[in-house]
Design an enzyme around this catalytic site. Structure first.
Site, short mmCIF file in Angstrom:
data_model
loop_
_atom_site.label_atom_id
_atom_site.label_comp_id
_atom_site.label_asym_id
_atom_site.label_seq_id
_atom_site.Cartn_x
_atom_site.Cartn_y
_atom_site.Cartn_z
NE ARG A 67 -6.02 1.64 3.34
CZ ARG A 67 -7.16 1.64 4.03
NH1 ARG A 67 -7.53 0.57 4.64
NH2 ARG A 67 -7.91 2.71 4.07
CB THR A 68 -2.43 6.82 5.08
OG1 THR A 68 -3.45 6.58 4.10
CG2 THR A 68 -1.46 7.84 4.54
CE LYS A 95 -0.22 19.05 27.46
NZ LYS A 95 1.23 19.04 27.65
NE ARG A 117 -4.69 11.35 5.97
CZ ARG A 117 -5.26 10.17 5.76
NH1 ARG A 117 -6.28 9.78 6.49
NH2 ARG A 117 -4.79 9.39 4.82
CG HIS A 147 -4.13 10.85 0.06
ND1 HIS A 147 -2.81 10.67 0.45
CD2 HIS A 147 -4.85 9.90 0.71
CE1 HIS A 147 -2.75 9.66 1.31
NE2 HIS A 147 -3.97 9.18 1.48
#
Lengths: 324, 168
Positions: A67-68, A95, A117, A147
């Protein structure tokens, strides 16, 4: 001289959005007002405005999200920005390229905004401290810390449904301890000045400092719901079961799950919110989640307008000097 | 300085002219759209005088300005509201002062994101020199001859007042 916070520029305007903490009430109201104007963009045949044409937004999601991530991407696209999604699992970090090296490479490609995020608290702050002056960072959730855009879209949803914040009694129910959403909501609701803010949770799911946040704590769901105008249910992370914090899903539902019978203790016109994804039958009964008092899907659509507002405000700060 | 009485007269003249245009073109269901903020004040009066069937539309062009990267987002932006579809509809676009033409360009861009109008007629309470785009009004309340550093400003909503101010 007082040093301005990391997320504000020298003139007090939002340069990054990292946390609700430190935002003044007027600044939150500004964001909600701007979001209100972006709602009308969804009524257009062409659901797009040209504000961020030529800007590049990079979604850096180190943690899974549907959703976000999707609403951030839609928000950027509806502002006419170009959007990149860096899939961290397959990108250079594995890497051995360090995070900051990767950021500097993206800056060298003239990217304007990072939406971050990350599972670690403070990740967005760390990135914000190291980005070039022209780059803005939006925290899309860091660990159990913050958030902010979720809290803002929740405030937006509450305001659209209830109008003023001052007379409201709000109950936040569930895993407060591990919830970045709850922390940001608590800061937003206390800043906006609701009449009463209650948190409802078992002792094991409450942070140690919860009382200092200006909330009323109760372990009893019926008491917490009494005459509430807004009921916010939090997702119960299933992995919490293993840490012996909780007995079982069934037991949790019996004690803290929101059912129609229990919701009847709140005001008749109370709204039910949930940041998603829902665990049906764990923290909320399906009949409530899909019921007439639920505004859960409204929260999702409002998320686009609120994220459009935040992105355009952060990237739309007038430069201090012409040609800077 | 143009006071209330004169402005009422200007707006009545504009309404008469718009009515004549609508009748000549046999347009029955035009949608009037006012541009925030001053244009909307003028549009409210015109809408009342014309007795239009469709409710008045409101346009805030902040998201369509061409100077966003220079001046940033307008903190007082308001929602745009178009009560009916603009597809195949005749639009009466109303603003207070026509100057550079950039506001009207932005307004037309925004209208086209809502659909494809049959036509757009532009009505302004005042127009002045200084056009930077090939945009002209169809109905004009009053023309102002201004010096390089002068601006004409509409204040309102009650009473409406036009005044000429020195630009800083």
């Amino acid at each position: 001289m007082r040093r301005h916070s990391l997320q504000h520029d020298a003139e007090g305007r939002l340069r990054h959005l990292l946390t609700i903490e430190g935002l003044k009430r007027a600044q939150i109201v500004d964001i909600l007002d701007t979001a209100e104007s972006f709602i009308s963009v969804s009524d257009q045949q062409v659901r797009k405005v040209p504000l961020l044409r030529g800007k590049t937004v990079v979604n850096l999601f180190f943690e899974a999200s549907t959703r976000t991530l999707t609403t951030f991407e839609l928000a950027a696209k509806r502002l006419s920005a170009d959007v990149l999604k860096i899939n961290i699992n397959t990108s250079a970090t594995v890497k051995g390229e360090s995070l900051l090296d990767m950021l500097h490479n993206l800056e060298a490609m003239q990217c304007d905004m990072f939406v971050v995020r990350h599972a670690d608290s403070g990740a967005a702050h760390l990135i914000a401290r190291h980005v070039a002056p022209h780059v803005s960072v939006i925290n899309a959730g860091d660990g159990s810390h913050a958030h902010p855009t979720q809290a803002l879209l929740d405030m937006f949803t509450i305001r659209r449904r209830k109008g003023e914040f001052a007379p409201l009694t709000v109950a936040i129910v569930g895993d407060i301890k591990h919830s970045r959403v709850a922390r940001s909501q608590i800061h937003a609701l206390t800043t906006l000045g609701v009449s009463e803010l209650r948190v409802v949770a078992p002792k094991t799911l409450l942070p140690a400092d919860v009382e200092t946040l200006g909330v009323h704590v109760t372990h009893d769901l019926d008491e917490g719901l009494r005459d509430a105008d807004v009921v916010i249910m939090l997702r119960l992370q299933k992995e919490r079961m293993q840490g012996a914090m909780l007995p079982s899903e069934g037991e949790y539902f019996r004690t803290y799950g929101l059912t129609e019978e229990r919701l009847a203790r709140a005001k008749a016109d109370a709204i039910v919110m949930h940041p998603g994804p829902i665990n049906r039958g764990v923290e909320i009964a399906s009949s409530v989640a899909d019921g007439p008092q639920s505004v859960i899907l409204e929260q999702v659509s409002n998320g686009i307008a609120v994220r459009m507002a935040v992105m355009s405000m952060v990237l739309g700060r007038a430069p201090r000097e012409e040609g800077a | 300085m143009t006071e209330q009485d004169d402005i009422d007269k200007l707006i009545r003249q504009m309404a008469d002219e718009l009515r004549a245009r609508l009748e000549a073109a046999r347009i029955g269901d035009a949608l009037m759209v006012g541009i925030h903020t001053g244009g909307l004040w003028v549009a409210r009066r015109l809408h009342r005088l014309l007795g239009l069937e469709q409710p008045l539309g409101e346009l805030d062009i902040s998201f369509y300005r061409d100077d966003f990267s220079r001046i940033g987002i307008n903190p007082q932006v308001r929602p745009s509201r178009l009560p009916v579809s603009v597809d195949d509809r005749h639009i009466l676009l109303v603003d207070d002062i026509l100057h550079t033409g950039r506001t009207i360009r932005a307004a037309m861009n925004e209208l086209f994101d809502y659909g494809r109008p049959a036509s757009i007629t532009l009505a302004v309470l005042g127009e002045r020199s200084g056009r930077e785009l090939p945009i002209q009004a169809d109905v004009v309340g009053r023309h102002f001859d201004l010096g390089e550093h002068e601006h004409v400003k509409l204040s309102g909503p009650e009473p409406l007042r036009l005044s000429i101010v020195e630009a800083p």
